[in-house]
Design an enzyme around this catalytic site. Sequence first.
Site, PDB file in Angstrom:
ATOM      1  N   ASP A 145       0.844  -1.201   0.000  1.00 14.81           N
ATOM      2  CA  ASP A 145       0.000   0.000   0.000  1.00 14.81           C
ATOM      3  C   ASP A 145       0.875   1.244   0.000  1.00 14.81           C
ATOM      4  OD1 ASP A 145      -2.504   1.641   0.636  1.00 14.81           O
ATOM      5  OD2 ASP A 145      -1.157   2.159   2.287  1.00 14.81           O
TER       6      ASP A 145
ATOM      7  N   LYS B 120      -3.022   5.721  -3.616  1.00 14.89           N
ATOM      8  CA  LYS B 120      -4.058   6.707  -3.289  1.00 14.89           C
ATOM      9  C   LYS B 120      -3.871   7.986  -4.115  1.00 14.89           C
ATOM     10  CE  LYS B 120      -3.551   5.002   1.393  1.00 14.89           C
ATOM     11  NZ  LYS B 120      -2.113   4.678   1.434  1.00 14.89           N
TER      12      LYS B 120
ATOM     13  N   HIS C 235      -7.420   9.543  -1.073  1.00 18.49           N
ATOM     14  CA  HIS C 235      -6.615   9.575   0.152  1.00 18.49           C
ATOM     15  C   HIS C 235      -7.424  10.035   1.367  1.00 18.49           C
ATOM     16  CE1 HIS C 235      -2.203   9.665   1.445  1.00 18.49           C
ATOM     17  NE2 HIS C 235      -2.907   9.754   2.548  1.00 18.49           N
TER      18      HIS C 235
ATOM     19  N   TYR D 203       2.919   9.962  -0.633  1.00 21.06           N
ATOM     20  CA  TYR D 203       4.111   9.451   0.075  1.00 21.06           C
ATOM     21  C   TYR D 203       5.382   9.685  -0.747  1.00 21.06           C
ATOM     22  CZ  TYR D 203       0.649   6.567   2.662  1.00 21.06           C
ATOM     23  OH  TYR D 203      -0.413   6.102   3.379  1.00 21.06           O
TER      24      TYR D 203
END
Length: 295
Positions: free
Chosen positions: A42, A72, A105, A47
């Site tokens: 994930d 996401k 997200h 990120y």
Amino acid sequence: MELVLNNGVTMPALGLGVYQSAPEETTAAVATALQTGYRHVDTAAMYFNEREVGEGIRRSGVPREQVFVETKVWVSDYGYDETQHAFDKAAAKLGVDRIDLLILHQPATDRFDRTVAAYRGLEKLLADGKVRAIGVSNFMRHHLDELLARTEVVPAVNQIELHPYFSQPDVQKADDEHGILTQAWSPIGGITFYPGWGADRKNVLEDPAVGAVATAYGKTPAQILLRWQLQHGRSAIPKSTNPGRIAENFAVFDFELTAGDMSRIDALDLGVRNGPDPDVPRTELFNRVIPEATT
Ligand code: A2P
């Protein structure tokens, strides 16, 4: 252990999380995890390590089709067209043609119409076969109600902060009522000890009740918490970049907690969120631009 999503797609219950994994550590962590037996990773555009996740998958030697890749869409890419373009960015960075699970997200309460439009963009990606399942993250009951009233496809997954100190029973119930799978982020309570998240927070890995259960089973507290998540039928995505802990977190399929021990852990809920409140817009962060894959 596999879970069947509401559209029939199967997803390994336990995945590797890479939130706050530095880019240079992410590739190694993903490769190690896949070699250890994980088949689910994930990540998120926000990120800024999707490229390294893709590299880790390739480096692991595990065939792409055996790995469930979840990522996401960030808020700055919300909107019908923008979200479809966000898929292009993510897929190119990951180096994949298709994403297994693509989720929003978080709800953006300062632009909920755009959040809904983004979800419609996910529906289009699903219809086009570019993603195998779609979902959301950090949605509370009222966000789900509004989304479901305005869209067609029920999210397959809602990824939320969920550990024994904050288990969000109402959100879990809302997910269950709609056939949405609850997926736990911070499944071992890591949010309480990430640097910068507040030194006064209690770490559930040091909880005496969890410690007592761990001793009784000859397991570590992290293993007890992950087993607790899985036995509740949830997906969990513990983050680690440490090879020993990556392996430790996957060694949770050879024991079972009793109903009494499950209840003991259930009883630890403090009802206090450690992560951000999804109803509080963080406009500056929301507006942060996700780079194109070509830059
Ligand atoms: P590290 O990457 O050094 O292992 P969560 O997924 O609940 O947010 O938890 C992630 C945090 O917990 C990270 O700081 C991670 O650090 C740490 N962690 C991961 N696995 C374990 C474990 N088995 N025992 C203790 N800490 C762990």
